[in-house]
Design a protein around this motif. Structure first.
Motif, short mmCIF file in Angstrom:
data_model
loop_
_atom_site.label_atom_id
_atom_site.label_comp_id
_atom_site.label_asym_id
_atom_site.label_seq_id
_atom_site.Cartn_x
_atom_site.Cartn_y
_atom_site.Cartn_z
N ILE A 1 6.47 -1.04 -16.37
CA ILE A 1 7.68 -1.01 -15.54
C ILE A 1 7.36 -0.46 -14.16
O ILE A 1 7.82 -0.98 -13.14
CB ILE A 1 8.78 -0.16 -16.22
N GLY A 2 6.54 0.60 -14.12
CA GLY A 2 6.16 1.17 -12.83
C GLY A 2 5.43 0.17 -11.96
O GLY A 2 5.68 0.08 -10.75
N LYS A 3 4.53 -0.57 -12.56
CA LYS A 3 3.81 -1.58 -11.78
C LYS A 3 4.76 -2.66 -11.29
O LYS A 3 4.62 -3.16 -10.17
CB LYS A 3 2.69 -2.20 -12.63
N GLY A 4 5.75 -3.00 -12.11
CA GLY A 4 6.74 -3.98 -11.67
C GLY A 4 7.55 -3.47 -10.49
O GLY A 4 7.83 -4.22 -9.54
N LEU A 5 7.94 -2.19 -10.54
CA LEU A 5 8.68 -1.60 -9.41
C LEU A 5 7.81 -1.59 -8.16
O LEU A 5 8.30 -1.87 -7.05
CB LEU A 5 9.11 -0.17 -9.76
N CYS A 6 6.54 -1.26 -8.33
CA CYS A 6 5.63 -1.26 -7.18
C CYS A 6 5.46 -2.66 -6.60
O CYS A 6 5.38 -2.83 -5.38
CB CYS A 6 4.27 -0.70 -7.58
N ALA A 7 5.40 -3.65 -7.48
CA ALA A 7 5.28 -5.03 -7.01
C ALA A 7 6.52 -5.43 -6.22
O ALA A 7 6.43 -6.11 -5.18
CB ALA A 7 5.08 -5.97 -8.20
N HIS A 8 7.69 -5.00 -6.69
CA HIS A 8 8.92 -5.29 -5.95
C HIS A 8 8.90 -4.60 -4.59
O HIS A 8 9.29 -5.20 -3.57
CB HIS A 8 10.13 -4.83 -6.76
N MET A 9 8.46 -3.34 -4.56
CA MET A 9 8.38 -2.61 -3.30
C MET A 9 7.39 -3.28 -2.36
O MET A 9 7.65 -3.45 -1.16
CB MET A 9 7.97 -1.16 -3.56
N ALA A 10 6.22 -3.66 -2.87
CA ALA A 10 5.22 -4.31 -2.03
C ALA A 10 5.75 -5.60 -1.45
O ALA A 10 5.53 -5.91 -0.26
CB ALA A 10 3.95 -4.57 -2.84
N ALA A 11 6.48 -6.38 -2.26
CA ALA A 11 7.06 -7.63 -1.76
C ALA A 11 8.13 -7.37 -0.71
O ALA A 11 8.31 -8.15 0.23
CB ALA A 11 7.65 -8.43 -2.92
N SER A 12 8.84 -6.24 -0.83
CA SER A 12 9.90 -5.90 0.13
C SER A 12 9.34 -5.40 1.44
O SER A 12 10.05 -5.37 2.45
CB SER A 12 10.82 -4.83 -0.46
N LEU A 13 8.07 -4.97 1.45
CA LEU A 13 7.48 -4.39 2.65
C LEU A 13 6.45 -5.31 3.29
O LEU A 13 5.47 -4.86 3.87
CB LEU A 13 6.84 -3.04 2.30
N GLN A 14 6.66 -6.60 3.18
CA GLN A 14 5.80 -7.55 3.87
C GLN A 14 6.43 -7.83 5.24
O GLN A 14 7.38 -8.60 5.37
CB GLN A 14 5.68 -8.85 3.07
N THR A 15 5.95 -7.16 6.25
CA THR A 15 6.53 -7.26 7.59
C THR A 15 5.47 -7.70 8.59
O THR A 15 4.28 -7.78 8.27
CB THR A 15 7.12 -5.91 8.03
N GLU A 16 5.91 -7.92 9.82
CA GLU A 16 4.98 -8.34 10.86
C GLU A 16 4.03 -7.22 11.26
O GLU A 16 2.93 -7.47 11.74
CB GLU A 16 5.76 -8.82 12.09
N LEU A 17 4.44 -5.98 11.07
CA LEU A 17 3.61 -4.85 11.48
C LEU A 17 2.60 -4.46 10.42
O LEU A 17 1.49 -4.07 10.73
CB LEU A 17 4.50 -3.65 11.82
N TYR A 18 2.98 -4.56 9.15
CA TYR A 18 2.03 -4.25 8.08
C TYR A 18 2.48 -4.90 6.79
O TYR A 18 3.66 -5.20 6.60
CB TYR A 18 1.87 -2.74 7.88
N ARG A 19 1.52 -5.17 5.91
CA ARG A 19 1.79 -5.71 4.58
C ARG A 19 1.22 -4.73 3.56
O ARG A 19 0.04 -4.37 3.65
CB ARG A 19 1.13 -7.08 4.38
#
Length: 791
Positions: free
Chosen positions: A728-746
């Motif tokens: 579950i933690g890895k799934g939450l992290c994956a969701h967070m990582a997908a939410s933080l794909q921006t022009e300044l940093y991924r």
């Protein structure tokens, strides 16, 4: 007070331990909700107030050189309310007692304006001192971050190399500007307050130093209400094109503003995810407790109904219990949330250096947290309350049928002889109520997941830094020239004592167009076979740039809709301003920034400027760093030097404060969830099995053996929850990582073993602590009273 309300208070007192555990978990969700939203609200309010009071511009543009008379044409553009022209240039700064190179950015101040030389747009907030005297050419105002890093203040002096000439400057003020809330040097990827300075000087002295009398190279604009920004940008580009315009852009693309926006988005994501987890677990605990309460109070429900209490009154009685527990958690969560919010606001305020940051708890935040908490609690307990309402009096008078025990799957598989009697009891009880056991496992797993999620931030940042500054940008220094020059400069720098390797590079500002999409960025050119600055593929192996064609970061490719083989239009925004069509050779993964890469000679062919370079990457012998720094300060053509090692140290120092704060909160609240779930499971199990355990004691079982039966079951649930928590933690992290794909940093999805180990330890310690509390109650079990209890 009504009799039914007195009963409610007695019920709460009897279950005070469980009630406290539920309130703690509920408080955790509310605290995260209040902390994140109040901090975000305070930051937005502070930024908007700062922008308004100090007149942050709406449109920005830089150019080569234009006469002051051009300002009138810009003012005539429809939608333009105010125009200010400036002279902005890079300088080298020498601070007494600091040997490393310092990059400065000089911004001219008008000779007339508020406060005797202050700008109308992007006004300065003074922390100390005053504006420069327009008639004095040796006075300067410096940025607060730089002043604090070096202990400078009014009356101190610094030396700046301006257009090849050294000039001693007297500091008369220390200030902040809304234009440089996030202060980062050109070409750098991390802020470095010691080695990057913003400096404001009188327009007259800056013009004289850079041979810009009667001219400007930078313009800022305020738009009138309702103005069409795109129209203004297009018209401004048309006007500035012949004067070396590099492309106008709006506030949304201004570097400092963009970084703030991305940080606010991340905080908003946290404000959504954490409270949902906490409140969901709290609702689960409430459901378990109320369900158990209804099961043990069947006779009381029957009596209430027989004395005239209707279904609505009985349902309201249990709803009051839920509301009281929710309000208790709400009160504690509000206090914690405000405390955490003030701490987090202080960290952000120190990182971004707002002139002021007033923590504000808007009325809508407590109201929203109350509504969300009540909604979660009522939805979570709806089934249990409905069961109490629907229970017929005649059926309620009968006790629940006794449980049916049978051999477990393990016993039927032949492991019966390997399991001691107490262990078989544990296995049979878990298998008899699989749904209850699974719900307990899920609750504990979310505590583990929160701990994994909190460690993810540190793991991701460490990985990004390791890739960008350990594998890709391996140079010690990046030397940038004032303007592109002949590659003979490479030989001059490589021959310096202490330099062990030197590689040239070219950075060209461009606008990429593909179909109806465009994007302003830069293309960097490197020589083949370079080892100091490398482009990496998805496996983090260096790739060789093709002799022709463009290599783009994959995220930029997605923005433009490009794939390898497509042809993109490249508009060069400096020099000859060439326009070329270039094929995309490949897409590569990069975690910080967006841009393109080409072979150095191919890039120079595209720009049409000949065999020139923008700078040189250097590897330096650590024993001779001082002499290299001193030599670079004396080279007039050097506009600035980025020292990656020191910039990285400064970044890590700042990030560690923020990460440690979040880790502390997540550990505290993750432990609270683990304690709440395990303790409630233990207390409910003890309540359900007290007669059974007391009977075993009478039959000769020791306290240790019955403790093993009860706590062994909890240990089994906790151990089973850990792998699920990791998933579950890895799934939450994956969701967070997908939410933080921006022009300044991924943000990459990276989780180290230490993160999983820490999560497991926190959960297990919380479980042991709650188990010890239950063991104490178990040791004090009144055998006679329990055996007299009617089941």
């Amino acid at each position: 007070m009504k009799a039914v309300d007195r009963k409610l208070l007695r019920d709460l007192w009897k279950m005070k331990g469980q009630a406290l555990a539920i309130a703690v978990v509920m408080a955790g969700g509310v605290a995260m909700f209040v902390m994140s939203l109040s901090t975000l609200d305070s930051l937005y309010l502070t930024r908007e107030t700062y922008y308004r009071d100090y007149r942050f511009a709406d449109v920005f543009a830089s150019l080569g050189r234009a006469p002051d008379t051009l300002k009138g044409r810009i003012e005539e553009i429809e939608g333009v309310e105010r125009v200010e022209t400036r002279i902005v240039s890079a300088v080298n700064v020498d601070v007494e007692g600091f040997d490393e190179p310092v990059i400065g950015r000089v911004v001219s101040l008008p000779t007339d304006g508020p406060g005797g030389g202050g700008p109308e747009l992007n006004a300065l907030f003074f922390k100390a001192g005053r504006y420069v005297d327009p008639l004095r050419g040796d006075e300067v105002v410096i940025s607060e971050t730089f002043a604090q890093a070096h202990g400078l203040g009014p009356g101190d002096t610094v030396t700046a190399v301006m257009n090849g000439r050294k000039k001693r400057l007297k500091v008369v003020g220390v200030a902040l500007s809304p234009e440089y809330i996030y202060q980062i040097a050109p070409g750098a990827m991390l802020p470095d307050f010691k080695r990057y300075a913003i400096m404001w000087m009188a327009r007259r002295s800056v013009a004289a130093a850079f041979d810009m009398e009667g001219a400007f190279n930078d313009v800022v604009i305020r738009l009138s209400r309702g103005a069409d920004e795109e129209y203004v940008l297009d018209r401004l580009d048309e006007i500035l094109d012949r004067y070396g315009g590099r492309g106008a852009y709006g506030r949304s693309e201004q570097l400092s503003h963009r970084f703030l926006d991305e940080e606010f988005k991340q905080l908003a994501t946290v404000a959504t995810m954490f409270p949902v987890i906490f409140l969901g677990v709290a609702a689960f605990l409430l459901n378990v407790v109320v369900t158990r309460l209804v099961g043990t109070q069947r006779e009381e429900i029957a009596v209430l109904k027989s004395f005239g209490y209707g279904n609505g009154a009985v349902g309201l009685h249990y709803l009051k219990l839920v509301v009281l527990l929710t309000l208790a958690g709400m009160a504690g969560g509000m206090l914690l949330g405000v405390w955490f919010g003030k701490g987090l606001s202080g960290i952000y305020g120190g990182f971004y250096h707002f002139p002021y940051l007033h923590y504000v708890l808007a009325p809508w935040i407590p109201a929203a947290s109350l509504l969300v908490s009540l909604a979660a609690s009522l939805l979570g307990t709806f089934t249990a309350v409905r069961r109490a309402v629907k229970l017929p009096p005649a059926e309620a008078m009968r006790p629940e049928p006794p449980a049916v025990y049978r051999e477990t799957i393990l016993e039927r598989m032949g492991f019966k002889r390997l399991l001691a009697q107490p262990t078989r009891m544990i296995a049979r009880h878990l298998e008899r109520r699989p749904v209850k056991s699974m719900l307990s496992v899920v609750g504990i797993s979310f505590a583990c997941a929160i701990m994994v999620f909190s460690g993810f931030q540190e793991d991701a940042v460490d990985f990004m830094v390791r890739v960008e500054f350990g594998l890709s940008q391996r140079e010690d220094l990046a030397v940038n020239f004032v303007e592109p020059i002949s590659r003979t400069a490479l030989h001059e720098l490589s021959a310096m004592e202490g330099v062990t390797a030197a590689e040239p590079f070219r950075r060209v500002p461009v606008k990429l167009r593909f179909g109806h999409r465009d994007y302003r960025t830069s293309i960097q050119g490197f020589e083949p076979g370079g080892d100091l600055h490398r482009v990496l593929d998805r496996r983090l192996d260096p790739i060789e740039l093709p002799p022709s064609g463009l290599v783009l970061t994959d995220y930029l490719g997605d923005i433009l809709g490009l794939r390898p083989g497509d042809v993109v239009t490249v508009e060069v925004l400096e020099g000859s301003r060439a326009v070329r069509r270039v094929p995309v050779a490949a897409l590569v993964t990069q975690y910080m920034g967006l841009g393109g890469y080409m072979d150095l000679r191919a890039l120079n062919r595209v720009s049409g400027d000949g065999d020139v370079v923008s700078g040189v990457y250097l590897a330096v012998d650590s024993a001779r760093e001082g002499s290299v720094y001193a030599r670079l300060k004396d080279i007039p053509r050097v506009a600035g030097t980025v020292v990656h090692k020191t910039a990285l140290e400064s970044f890590n120092e700042t990030m560690n404060r923020m990460i440690l704060f979040f880790t502390f909160i997540a550990s505290l609240l993750g432990g609270a969830i683990a304690f709440g779930v395990v303790y409630n499971s233990a207390r409910i199990t003890l309540s359900e099995r007290s007669r059974e355990l007391a009977t075993l004691r009478v039959l000769g079982f020791t306290r240790g053996e019955i403790s093993y039966i009860l706590l062994g079951e909890l240990a089994a649930l906790t151990i089973a929850a850990l792998p699920l928590g990791f998933v579950i933690g890895k799934g939450l992290c994956a969701h967070m990582a997908a939410s933080l794909q921006t022009e300044l940093y991924r943000v990459p999805l990276v989780l180290e073993r230490d993160t999983f180990a820490t999560a497991a330890v926190v959960v297990m310690v919380s479980a042991v602590f709650s188990g010890l509390i239950v063991r104490r109650r178990l040791d004090g079990l009144d055998l006679v009273a329990v055996l007299k209890t009617k089941e």
